[in-house]
Design a protein around this motif. Sequence first.
Motif, short mmCIF file in Angstrom:
data_model
loop_
_atom_site.label_atom_id
_atom_site.label_comp_id
_atom_site.label_asym_id
_atom_site.label_seq_id
_atom_site.Cartn_x
_atom_site.Cartn_y
_atom_site.Cartn_z
N ARG A 43 26.54 -23.03 -2.87
CA ARG A 43 26.13 -23.49 -1.53
C ARG A 43 27.35 -24.00 -0.77
N ARG A 44 27.24 -23.98 0.54
CA ARG A 44 28.34 -24.43 1.40
C ARG A 44 27.85 -25.51 2.35
N ILE A 51 24.24 -24.99 3.36
CA ILE A 51 23.75 -23.63 3.55
C ILE A 51 23.64 -22.95 2.19
N SER A 52 22.52 -22.30 1.95
CA SER A 52 22.28 -21.61 0.69
C SER A 52 22.65 -20.14 0.81
N SER A 93 19.66 -24.50 4.31
CA SER A 93 19.23 -23.49 5.28
C SER A 93 19.90 -22.17 4.93
N PHE A 94 19.51 -21.10 5.64
CA PHE A 94 20.04 -19.76 5.37
C PHE A 94 20.72 -19.20 6.61
N VAL A 95 21.63 -18.25 6.39
CA VAL A 95 22.26 -17.55 7.52
C VAL A 95 21.58 -16.22 7.78
N PHE A 119 26.64 -14.84 1.10
CA PHE A 119 26.12 -15.27 2.40
C PHE A 119 26.19 -14.08 3.34
N LEU A 120 25.03 -13.59 3.76
CA LEU A 120 25.00 -12.41 4.61
C LEU A 120 24.14 -12.69 5.83
N GLY A 121 24.79 -12.74 6.99
CA GLY A 121 24.06 -13.01 8.22
C GLY A 121 23.12 -11.87 8.57
N GLY A 122 22.08 -12.20 9.29
CA GLY A 122 21.11 -11.19 9.69
C GLY A 122 20.28 -11.68 10.84
#
Length: 215
Positions: A43-44, A51-52, A93-95, A119-122
Amino acid sequence: MVLKSVENRLERIFEKTFSRTFKSTLQPIEIGTRIVREVDLTRRLSSHGPISPNQIRVWLGPVDAARFDGFQKALVSELEETVRQHAVSEGFSFVGPVKVEVFIDDDIKPGNLEVKTEFLGGESQPRLILSDGRSFNVGERPLVIGRSPDVEVVINDSNVSRQHAEVWRTSEGVAVRDLQSTNGTYVNGHRITAVSLSPRDDVTISTIHFRIELA
């Protein structure tokens, strides 16, 4: 507590008649536990809090992979829900959307596995997650929940009104409104008229619970 909840969910995938299949090999709970550990380790921190990772890849040996034939889709679904629930409980939270993928590696011995996170944005479209396993994207139009077959989220329950409640997007996130139902809509145990939702909120309509996932 979190891992016990993980174990209970994963155990529900398999009937007792299949328990011998997994007796001496890799158990579903071991995969879930390993994923939770990797999520915690990778996590960051951001300006909005922790952020997970939302993309999880799992590698199994061919022997264990073969034993999960016929269950893999259900297993992946439950593992994804495990990541979501763990993130909610820890305030992550998620990205982007949560996704779990399972691969086979001929070099991995029975009982072992490898897990990698990313971590993959979407698309940040929120989703409505129901306790019965269904999920719905919350788009521009409100999602009406009720017993009527004409609504977007159908709950076949006599205690649910034909048009019971609706979930819609706001400028700040997602909100839920009760549509003058007979038995009410509850958020965290309190009957509501209309209220904004966070991922931690538990919404109840009759025996169905649901929550919001925000990417």
